[in-house]
Motif scaffolding. Structure first.
Motif, PDB file in Angstrom:
ATOM      1  N   GLU A  40       0.654  -1.384  -0.152  1.00  0.00           N
ATOM      2  CA  GLU A  40       0.040  -0.032   0.081  1.00  0.00           C
ATOM      3  C   GLU A  40       0.863   1.202  -0.026  1.00  0.00           C
ATOM      4  O   GLU A  40       0.527   2.315  -0.545  1.00  0.00           O
ATOM      5  CB  GLU A  40      -0.784  -0.198   1.161  1.00  0.00           C
ATOM      6  CG  GLU A  40      -2.076  -1.141   1.149  1.00  0.00           C
ATOM      7  CD  GLU A  40      -2.967  -0.778  -0.112  1.00  0.00           C
ATOM      8  OE1 GLU A  40      -3.056   0.306  -0.485  1.00  0.00           O
ATOM      9  OE2 GLU A  40      -3.518  -1.862  -0.525  1.00  0.00           O
ATOM     10  N   ASP A  41       1.999   1.240   0.717  1.00  0.00           N
ATOM     11  CA  ASP A  41       2.896   2.559   0.532  1.00  0.00           C
ATOM     12  C   ASP A  41       3.304   2.832  -0.908  1.00  0.00           C
ATOM     13  O   ASP A  41       3.586   4.194  -0.956  1.00  0.00           O
ATOM     14  CB  ASP A  41       3.974   2.324   1.383  1.00  0.00           C
ATOM     15  CG  ASP A  41       4.860   0.962   1.029  1.00  0.00           C
ATOM     16  OD1 ASP A  41       4.342   0.185   0.568  1.00  0.00           O
ATOM     17  OD2 ASP A  41       5.979   1.036   1.571  1.00  0.00           O
ATOM     18  N   LEU A  52       3.663  10.218  -7.220  1.00  0.00           N
ATOM     19  CA  LEU A  52       4.906  10.752  -7.771  1.00  0.00           C
ATOM     20  C   LEU A  52       4.914  11.649  -9.225  1.00  0.00           C
ATOM     21  O   LEU A  52       5.961  12.085  -9.492  1.00  0.00           O
ATOM     22  CB  LEU A  52       5.743   9.514  -8.307  1.00  0.00           C
ATOM     23  CG  LEU A  52       6.051   8.380  -7.127  1.00  0.00           C
ATOM     24  CD1 LEU A  52       6.672   7.104  -7.797  1.00  0.00           C
ATOM     25  CD2 LEU A  52       6.874   9.051  -6.010  1.00  0.00           C
ATOM     26  N   SER A  53       3.642  11.725  -9.631  1.00  0.00           N
ATOM     27  CA  SER A  53       3.638  12.598 -10.714  1.00  0.00           C
ATOM     28  C   SER A  53       2.254  12.889 -10.887  1.00  0.00           C
ATOM     29  O   SER A  53       1.175  11.918 -10.624  1.00  0.00           O
ATOM     30  CB  SER A  53       4.095  11.890 -12.324  1.00  0.00           C
ATOM     31  OG  SER A  53       3.985  12.633 -13.268  1.00  0.00           O
ATOM     32  N   TYR A  55       8.050  -0.845  -7.330  1.00  0.00           N
ATOM     33  CA  TYR A  55       7.810  -2.124  -6.976  1.00  0.00           C
ATOM     34  C   TYR A  55       8.758  -3.134  -7.506  1.00  0.00           C
ATOM     35  O   TYR A  55       9.153  -4.081  -6.918  1.00  0.00           O
ATOM     36  CB  TYR A  55       6.238  -2.300  -7.462  1.00  0.00           C
ATOM     37  CG  TYR A  55       5.839  -3.830  -7.282  1.00  0.00           C
ATOM     38  CD1 TYR A  55       5.599  -4.185  -5.711  1.00  0.00           C
ATOM     39  CD2 TYR A  55       5.736  -4.699  -7.973  1.00  0.00           C
ATOM     40  CE1 TYR A  55       5.264  -5.524  -5.520  1.00  0.00           C
ATOM     41  CE2 TYR A  55       5.212  -6.032  -7.806  1.00  0.00           C
ATOM     42  CZ  TYR A  55       5.143  -6.580  -6.374  1.00  0.00           C
ATOM     43  OH  TYR A  55       4.508  -7.520  -6.196  1.00  0.00           O
ATOM     44  N   GLU A  56       9.039  -2.936  -8.919  1.00  0.00           N
ATOM     45  CA  GLU A  56      10.135  -3.714  -9.534  1.00  0.00           C
ATOM     46  C   GLU A  56      11.329  -3.680  -8.843  1.00  0.00           C
ATOM     47  O   GLU A  56      12.153  -4.798  -8.399  1.00  0.00           O
ATOM     48  CB  GLU A  56      10.113  -3.348 -10.976  1.00  0.00           C
ATOM     49  CG  GLU A  56      11.371  -4.389 -11.683  1.00  0.00           C
ATOM     50  CD  GLU A  56      10.657  -5.750 -11.857  1.00  0.00           C
ATOM     51  OE1 GLU A  56      11.379  -6.760 -12.132  1.00  0.00           O
ATOM     52  OE2 GLU A  56       9.410  -6.062 -11.909  1.00  0.00           O
ATOM     53  N   LEU A  57      11.843  -2.330  -8.278  1.00  0.00           N
ATOM     54  CA  LEU A  57      13.205  -2.088  -7.750  1.00  0.00           C
ATOM     55  C   LEU A  57      13.074  -2.764  -6.307  1.00  0.00           C
ATOM     56  O   LEU A  57      14.110  -3.367  -5.931  1.00  0.00           O
ATOM     57  CB  LEU A  57      13.393  -0.853  -7.369  1.00  0.00           C
ATOM     58  CG  LEU A  57      14.564  -0.231  -6.677  1.00  0.00           C
ATOM     59  CD1 LEU A  57      16.065  -0.763  -7.513  1.00  0.00           C
ATOM     60  CD2 LEU A  57      14.683   1.189  -6.473  1.00  0.00           C
TER      61      LEU A  57
END
Length: 475
Positions: free
Chosen positions: A137-138, A144-145, A159-161
């Motif tokens: 959820e965070d 972010l944009s 999320y991938e990172l």
């Protein structure tokens, strides 16, 4: 063609075609007048006619100049109109060039945008549905944009990172486990490479303990390996004696002696012979099934192979033994001392050509040692061959060689699992001895009971032990 001209701030319509027609007429009229003037001079006519012609030609020249001036003025007007019309064309052309330049600029910008390598080239992101379902959820709640699509892309990248960071940690952990396992495997390989020498030393060191405790495990394994090379009759004897010892604790010992290499060669030769016989049998069957090309159309029949004659069989070949022998040590079940416990040692041999088992006393210090085994059961002296096939192989001599120490006793054949039919039916032999019906039935029952007793290892061993004890008591 009418052209509208602007001259002195006004406009006038000029017929260009009429001017050219007038110019052409004036030229033709001038040519005619000049031709008349030449004709008058040539014919010497009065000069009064020349004056009129000169006046006319001058009028034509004036008209020509007027028409020429009108044409020139018309040309200048057309040029002015052309120059005036070229201005919007040039403006339109400049606008077209500007548009084409802008088009090429935008095309280059689009191509550069398409070929632009971002910070995450070739990253295979998880599907959007999986991201919405599994992302924390965070990450999903952060903004972010302002662009929704770009914001979703940035969240998926975060999320991938996070996933890749976790996978990197897991990879480091697995690398450590792999390194530890490799060290363990290397240590175990080193231990396994040195294990044969350690086992050999342990085996050598445990031999005195095995002898002391009476548990010869190493010798037992070696004997079992040698038992695989025994012929079937000797293997049956060995297995029955070993089973009797293991199951009932019979005080006996078993050994297998002989040339192991010759036994292995004999086993391979026997296997190759069986394979060749099966191949020949299949080939002969195929040849028998194939029709013959003779005139009568009958099938070809092969003549049976002649059996080797009795004269060709050497005496040494008839009594050829198998390379391995089974040694049976019968101990005294009542003796307390191990040295004095050994009563007798028997040697079981297998005659390959005669397919019989012979038994003899191994430690023959006294001469009448065969008396112990002779008539161990009724009518079993060991001098008569137990099988009709063996008698046929020997030929004229129907009795066994008395010079040999081993004899083909019937009870040895029973222990080896070799079954054979008697030459005369037991019922007929009983009938010859007594004519009464009761005696015949009693004789048959006695023979059947005797046969069952002869198949028992315990009965054979007990009788040999009892007879040996009695002989030692007499001595």
């Amino acid at each position: 063609m009418e052209v509208t001209m602007a001259e002195g701030g006004g406009e006038r319509n000029v017929d260009v075609a009429a001017l050219f027609d007038m110019l052409r007429q004036c030229k033709d009229s001038a040519e005619e007048i000049v031709a008349k003037m030449l004709a008058i001079k040539t014919e010497a006519e009065p000069k009064s006619q020349l004056r009129e012609l000169v006046t006319q030609i001058l009028l034509n020249f004036v008209t020509l100049r007027q028409v020429n001036r009108s044409i020139l003025l018309e040309e200048d007007g057309v040029k002015a109109e052309t120059e005036h019309a070229k201005v919007p064309v040039e403006l339109t052309r400049l606008q077209l060039h500007s548009l084409m330049y802008e088009k090429n600029h935008y095309a280059k910008a689009i191509k550069a945008c398409k070929e632009f390598r971002t910070k995450y080239p070739g990253i295979e992101l998880v599907p959007e549905e999986e991201f919405i379902r599994n992302a924390p959820e965070d990450i999903k709640s952060s903004i972010l944009s302002t662009d929704r699509t770009h914001d979703l892309m940035l969240k998926r990248l975060n999320y991938e990172l996070n996933q890749r960071k976790e996978l990197c940690k897991l990879r480091e952990k697995l690398e450590l486990q792999k390194k530890a396992l490799q060290e363990t495997i290397a240590n175990r390989k080193k231990f396994l490479s040195s294990l044969p020498s350690q086992l050999k030393a342990l085996k050598k060191a445990s031999l005195p303990v095995q002898h002391q405790l009476g548990v010869l495990q190493t010798k037992k394994l070696m004997q079992h390996q040698l038992a695989e090379l025994l012929p079937p009759p000797l293997y049956v004897i060995y297995s029955q004696l070993f089973a009797q010892k293991e199951a009932f604790g019979e005080n006996i010992e078993l050994d297998i002696t002989g040339n192991v290499k010759e036994a292995q060669a004999f086993t391979r030769q026997l296997a190759n012979k069986d394979a060749a016989m099966s191949t020949n049998l299949v080939n002969s069957k195929l040849e028998d099934d194939a029709p013959d090309d003779s005139d009568d159309g009958q099938r070809r029949r092969k003549r049976p192979k002649k059996a080797p004659s009795k004269e060709n069989l050497d005496q040494s070949e008839i009594y050829q033994n198998h390379p391995l022998k089974v040694i049976l040590h019968i101990n005294d079940d009542e003796a307390s001392d191990m040295n004095s416990a050994k009563l007798i040692t028997l040697k079981f041999e297998f005659l390959i050509k005669l397919n019989i088992v012979c038994v003899g006393v191994e430690d023959s210090e006294e001469v009448p040692q065969n008396n112990i085994l002779c008539n161990l059961f009724p009518d079993d002296t060991g001098l008569e061959l137990p099988q009709q096939a063996a008698k046929l192989r020997i030929g004229t001599s129907l009795s066994f060689d008395e010079s040999t120490t081993s004899r083909p006793y019937k009870w040895a054949q029973h222990l080896a699992g070799i079954d054979f039919l008697p030459e005369v039916s037991p019922m007929v032999s009983a009938a010859e001895e007594s004519n009464s019906e009761t005696t015949k039935h009693a004789s048959a029952s006695l023979g059947l009971s005797l046969y069952r007793q002869q198949n028992r290892v315990q009965t054979v061993v007990q009788r040999i032990r009892t007879r040996k004890k009695a002989l030692l008591a007499l001595v």
